[in-house]
Design a protein around this motif. Structure first.
Motif, PDB file in Angstrom:
ATOM      1  N   GLY A 177       0.804  -1.217   0.000  1.00 54.09           N
ATOM      2  CA  GLY A 177       0.000   0.000   0.000  1.00 54.09           C
ATOM      3  C   GLY A 177       0.836   1.266   0.000  1.00 54.09           C
ATOM      4  O   GLY A 177       0.295   2.365   0.029  1.00 54.09           O
ATOM      5  N   GLY A 188       2.508   2.506  -2.389  1.00 55.49           N
ATOM      6  CA  GLY A 188       2.334   3.235  -3.646  1.00 55.49           C
ATOM      7  C   GLY A 188       3.298   2.786  -4.734  1.00 55.49           C
ATOM      8  O   GLY A 188       3.429   3.446  -5.764  1.00 55.49           O
ATOM      9  N   LYS A 189       3.949   1.645  -4.523  1.00 58.01           N
ATOM     10  CA  LYS A 189       4.956   1.171  -5.484  1.00 58.01           C
ATOM     11  C   LYS A 189       4.332   0.872  -6.854  1.00 58.01           C
ATOM     12  O   LYS A 189       4.814   1.350  -7.883  1.00 58.01           O
ATOM     13  N   THR A 190       3.272   0.062  -6.829  1.00 58.58           N
ATOM     14  CA  THR A 190       2.656  -0.333  -8.095  1.00 58.58           C
ATOM     15  C   THR A 190       2.127   0.884  -8.844  1.00 58.58           C
ATOM     16  O   THR A 190       2.302   1.016 -10.062  1.00 58.58           O
ATOM     17  N   THR A 191       1.508   1.787  -8.098  1.00 60.93           N
ATOM     18  CA  THR A 191       0.953   2.986  -8.720  1.00 60.93           C
ATOM     19  C   THR A 191       2.046   3.784  -9.432  1.00 60.93           C
ATOM     20  O   THR A 191       1.885   4.191 -10.584  1.00 60.93           O
TER      21      THR A 191
END
Ligand SMILES: Nc1ncnc2c1ncn2[C@@H]1O[C@H](COP(=O)(O)OP(=O)(O)O)[C@@H](O)[C@H]1O
Ligand SMILES: [Mg+2]
Lengths: 248, 374
Positions: A42, A44-47
């Motif tokens: 959560g 924010g890595k993927t984002t």
């Protein structure tokens, strides 16, 4: 040329409504580097990674990937990168060979060239017997190795790996990192997210993301020295203990 | 084009690998095409008929016995007057009332002309419609016999033959068997289902599984991806259409009277239009349930508004405008015209343009709304 910057990211921000998933992150990544993108679930890595891959528009800030702008030149970016998403996304109802052929073809490789590279790849992976099996029947470790191989099959400048070793046993993880090193040695820049701290040690440089912000960015050794600890685990604990966000 | 070939190869592999879908795509349409019209046929054989015979002549007797021996009718009552007969319709005992006027025989022999009245139940309209259709045929048959007799009687008279004119109160498709109408329409229904559902579900499944993300991160062009999804189902649709035409001729003896080329040209464009609709729905849906629901909603509207079940002529003005806005309406109309009436291109030019317009609009919209970067 060694200092060529392949990813430049300045105050990059992504909001979903009034929730800020990625909050003004900045970093530069040099050609051939293995860059570890760390953070709890959560964070924010993927984002952030999806923006850099041209899959999602940023809300504000600037970034270029392989010299192309993430606002306007996404399709140019896509020609120059490989991407292995967090969720396994090869076609499970196609065989290994068919998956490789399809993605190779989509990136514009010639049939002959695809055939040549495929033979080599199957050899390296030792998948001769499984080559005609459906991908859905493979064990997770092999699936992940295959997904990585497909992501770099067209020899991109940069490959983005989103938690490539999630749920994989330690031996396979080790082998996976050997593959990453090999790719890096061939000149591909590696951008990899993980939350395994031992893996962080394998990276040239890492950033630690907490609640959408980059809290630290340096080589693993410098980070340990700076915080006067002996493992990356401890560094991470010190940085992330204040985190409010967690998906779990 | 090279890239497109890789994409098509992959799509075909996946489609042909899923045997259950394949069976559904080919077997279900055939079953529908065979069963649906036959089921309608079953209804036709048990039409309840009330007769008012005001003539009691040998001709009226003959007509009644001809009707009863046709096998389609159940004569539930012979009433002395119209008021009593119509009560049977009100009580839902009868579907159709036929009234033979006084002096039926005399007028027929003398004037060579006589009117008959047929009243159909508008509540169970379809059954009554089929019923009066059949009644028409029986009467027409009877007409020929009478004609023949009268011609003999009036051998030295002019060539004026006897003719019964049938006055219709509530009517749908006179003089044509029901199957002629329903079979081409079922064919259209099949193409619409294949086009509308198969592509939609195919794309949305890629969204659900997450493979679309892997596609979107490649330099694939939007038109390549969409063509890759359209072309296989377009080919399958054309095959189903061909098999369907085969079923029409083998099972129902319905051969297209008009140009086969024209029919195929229409099927070609029509499929592109419905496939476009399917694509469009898929770009707006995140999962298969949503997509199914929306696709089903449109299918229902199309089927109800297209003149498939109800004649568009009997719709109120606003509904007809709406009906004209759906591609199905135009295609159903054209298929019936070409198959049953041998209409040529000039008769259906407007429909052709309409369909091209729909195909362009829906596909253009779908391509516009498909976003590789969100
Ligand atoms: N499309 C979205 N809409 C709203 N919130 C989102 C969306 N995608 C991600 N988020 C939220 O953004 C935060 C960061 O998510 P993500 O980038 O997936 O984290 P990580 O990959 O570091 O685990 C999470 O709280 C997640 O719920
Ligand atoms: Mg993630």
């Amino acid at each position: 040329m060694d200092q060529e910057k392949v990813i430049i990211c300045k105050n990059l921000t992504k909001r979903f409504g009034d929730f800020t998933a990625v909050n003004e992150i900045s970093f530069d990544i040099t050609k051939g580097e293995i860059f570890g993108f760390l953070g709890a679930n959560g964070a924010g890595k993927t984002t952030a990674m999806r923006i850099l891959c041209g899959l999602s528009f940023p809300t504000s800030g600037e970034a270029t990937v392989a010299g192309y702008d993430v606002y306007k030149q996404q399709e140019q970016i896509k020609k120059n990168i490989g991407y292995m998403s967090q969720k396994f996304s090869l076609y499970e109802n196609l065989t290994i060979l068919e998956n490789i052929e399809f993605f190779g073809g989509v990136y514009g490789l010639e049939r002959k060239e695809i055939k040549r590279r495929t033979e080599k790849l199957i050899d390296t992976l030792g998948l001769q017997k499984e080559a005609k099996k459906m991908v859905g029947e493979l064990p997770l470790g092999w699936k992940q190795k295959l997904a990585f191989s497909v992501a770099i099959f067209h020899q991109p400048k940069i490959v983005f790996l989103d938690e490539p070793t999630g749920g994989v046993d330690p031996v396979t993880r080790r082998q996976f990192w050997d593959m990453i090193y090999e790719a890096a040695a061939s000149g591909i820049t590696i951008f990899v997210t993980t939350h395994y701290m031992d893996e962080a040690e394998y990276c040239n440089r890492i950033s630690v993301m907490v609640d959408g912000k980059v809290e630290a960015l340096d080589s693993p050794r410098n980070l340990k020295e700076k915080h006067q600890v002996t493992t990356m685990d401890e560094v991470f604990y010190l940085l992330a203990r204040g985190a409010k966000r967690s998906d779990n | 084009m090279k890239v497109l070939r890789f994409i098509l190869q992959k799509e075909f592999r996946q489609i042909f690998r899923d045997k259950s879908i394949l069976v559904m795509m080919f077997a279900m349409p055939m079953i529908q095409l065979v069963v649906l019209p036959l089921a309608m046929d079953f209804d036709i054989k048990s039409i309840n008929l009330s007769i008012v015979d005001n003539d009691h002549s040998s001709y009226s007797q003959k007509l009644v016995s001809k009707i009863s021996s046709s096998g389609y009718f159940n004569i539930i009552s012979v009433d002395p007057n119209y008021q009593q007969a119509i009560k049977h319709i009100e009580k839902e005992e009868a579907d159709v009332v036929m009234e033979i006027p006084p002096n039926f025989e005399r007028n027929l022999v003398r004037a060579g002309k006589q009117q008959l009245s047929v009243y159909a139940d508008a509540i169970n309209g379809t059954k009554a419609g089929i019923g009066s259709g059949y009644l028409n045929m029986v009467i027409a048959d009877f007409n020929n016999e009478v004609d023949f007799n009268i011609q003999k009687i009036n051998a030295n008279n002019t060539n004026q033959g006897g003719a019964i004119e049938i006055r219709q109160r509530s009517w749908f498709n006179p003089l044509e068997e029901y199957k002629f109408n329903i079979v081409p329409a079922v064919l259209v229904l099949l193409l619409t289902l294949i086009g509308g559902f198969m592509t939609t579900l195919n794309i949305v499944r890629e969204k659900e599984i997450g493979t679309i993300e892997q596609i979107n991160v490649t330099p694939i062009k939007k038109w390549q991806f969409i063509s890759g999804k359209l072309i296989p189902f377009w080919i399958i649709g054309m095959i189903i259409f061909t098999v369907g035409l085969g079923v029409c001729s083998f099972v129902y003896d319905i051969y297209p009277k008009g140009s086969l080329w024209l029919l195929y040209a229409f099927a070609f464009i029509y499929l592109i239009a419905v496939l476009g609709l399917g694509l469009l729905i898929s770009t707006y849906s995140d999962n298969q349930v949503q997509a199914m629901f929306v696709a089903f909603f449109f299918m229902m509207i199309f089927m109800l508004m297209s003149g498939f079940f109800t004649a568009t002529d009997s719709m109120p003005h606003w509904a007809r405008v709406f009906s004209n806005l759906t591609p199905v309406t135009h295609f159903v109309k054209v298929v019936r015209m070409i198959i049953l009436k041998s209409s040529g291109f000039s008769d259906v030019k407007m429909e052709f343009l309409y369909l091209i317009g729909f195909a362009g609009l829906l596909n253009g919209w779908a391509i516009w709304n498909y976003k590789k970067t969100s």
